[in-house]
Design an enzyme around this catalytic site. Sequence first.
Site, PDB file in Angstrom:
ATOM      1  CB  CYS A 337       2.926   1.621   0.811  1.00  0.00           C
ATOM      2  SG  CYS A 337       1.336   2.242   0.308  1.00  0.00           S
ATOM      3  CG  ASP A 386      -1.966  -2.727  -0.742  1.00  0.00           C
ATOM      4  OD1 ASP A 386      -1.709  -2.507  -1.937  1.00  0.00           O
ATOM      5  OD2 ASP A 386      -1.787  -1.898   0.166  1.00  0.00           O
TER       6      ASP A 386
HETATM    7 ZN    ZN Z   1       0.795   0.958  -1.603  1.00  0.00          ZN
END
Ligand code: ZN
Length: 650
Positions: A337, A386
């Site tokens: 992230c 992801d």
């Molecule tokens: Zn993430």
Amino acid sequence: MDTIQITLPDGAKQEVAQGTTPIEIARKISHGLAREALVARANGELLDLSRPLDHDASLAILTTKDADALQVFRHSAAHLLAAAVLELFPEVKLGIGPPIENGFFYEFLREQPFTLEDLEKIEKKMHELAARDLPNERKLLPKSEALELYRNWNQGFKCELVEEKAIEPMVSFYTTGKFIDFCRGPHIPSTGRIKAFKLMNVSGAYWKGQEGNPQLQRIYAACFFTQAELDGYLHRLEEAKRRDHRRLGQELDLFSIQDAAGPGLIFWHPKGGLIRKQMEDWLRDELLRRGYQLVYTPHIMLLDLWKTSGHANFYRENMFGPLEVEKADYQLKPMNCPGHILIYKSHLRSYRDLPYRLAELGTVYRYERSGVLHGLLRVRGFTQDDAHIFCMPSQIEDEVAACVDFAWAVMKTFGFSEYQVELSEWDPLHPENYAGSVDDWQHATQALANTLDRLKIPFKRMEAEAAFYGPKIDVKLIDAIGRPWQLTTVQFDFNLPARFDLEYVGEDGNRHRPLMVHRALWGSVERFFGILIEHYAGAFPLWLAPVQVAVLPVSGKFAEYAKEVAAELTAAGFRAYLDDRNEKLQAKIRDSEMQKVPYMTVVGGKEAEARTVSVRHHGKGDLGPRPLATFLADLRGEVDARATSSDSGN
Ligand SMILES: [Zn+2]
Ligand SMILES: [Zn+2]
């Protein structure tokens, strides 16, 4: 005589004499119910069928249709096990015996270990005692007498339990044959209906689970209401063993975990690597088609970045320790992230850039205790599929719907047909435990629920199950033998956009904070690969299979034609393997079957002359001769359709 009022589940009310028992009430309803009855539930509490009812109560008579009854049934079966062990080994000291998932255990202190022969004897004795239909009788004793009883019997562990747990002046006991247990119950009335059980294994366990305490032997058993359910369970266990990805991974030479490199780190061997390439190619193509942008981010980044993200604090115990380089601390990434956030932040974004979807097959490292590592399913280094979506509040329903649609494509493409969906919400009583505003949470949770409703996907709401930073939906896929696997997650995050002060310029010319969604479809490539190996039992569908066709010449005489066939297959883009070893044809067929190669082509004189191949399918067996060109076209069709093998059981 005083009467009490009993309310039945259908709302019907009965006036009965105080002290009437549930079994008497069951008999009044029907003989069938009385015969089927196992235990009662009065005002929400489970009760023996023979317990007199003293007060008004709402009462349910539970039968094999009730999950609570199964727990009671298994607990009674654990008593039956203890009774049988006491008959055969009267010297044992008793521990505890609760119901567990799929069965029960009982633990005993005994000097010699229980052998397989002992288990057989015990099982036989249990059936004997069950056939005698011994009553499970409840007794009350004053605490002091209870202690004396166990002291005289030299049952130290039971004394300890009475000392600790008996709070009332009267202590409840249950007897089954010679077995007397300090036990709250309830139990089923007698042993006669306990038939479908199997003693599975013995394992060591410290008393009360505490190291340093004496070690007891736990006898584990599987136990169900019916033989058919027990057989089904045992079959699934066998199947799970046969499909174990660690064993198949070795037999099919797909991957390994090497002592020399450390635990939880996966080596993808060439055949596993080929499957991974097929998986990743499909995924990358889909990502691009669905409007994601592919990125790559570094594996190590400054520790300070992880302080900004908060991971260095709340995620610390899952991270490898920092590395020092030129007096700066670097952190091996446990998540992708922050990397994607830095890309987002590298420019000032406008509403026209949104939704901004970044995807990465991002390899991360997480610290897991070596004891919990498990093949490909629980590892220390893995590659997440992801993605992070940055969007405006008005866009979230469409984005969530697109994620769900993508998850469905995964399900179909990889041969799953059943699923379960859960929506994790916050705990509305404790908003202070969560990042983000009440508005954020309501809007996002509503968007998730609306989307699922709109797509007519049934889901379970899980209150107070959400992480502190946002609500999420989880999709579990059900595999070929009925096991659920948690895969897809679509997770809102109200924390990171604030921590990194993310912005976009809105249509109004003002700065706004975007919403951020983390989403993974497979979870990780490693874990999903492990699930696929077990789902397909190693027999991958043609499009994924590392070797698609084995070419088997009947003898050395036909090596030339076999070579030609293999070359044509390769030229047409298929993964072919020419087995030109000097072995008998039967041995070559057997080896290809063992390797679960989807197709075998046997070539001999007839085939060489007619330019055909004799086709054999793994699972379906002989399909007969076909012109080579036809066979190639059939293969092409099957690969292009990404057909999932109809016989994944092989
Ligand atoms: Zn993430
Ligand atoms: Zn008990």
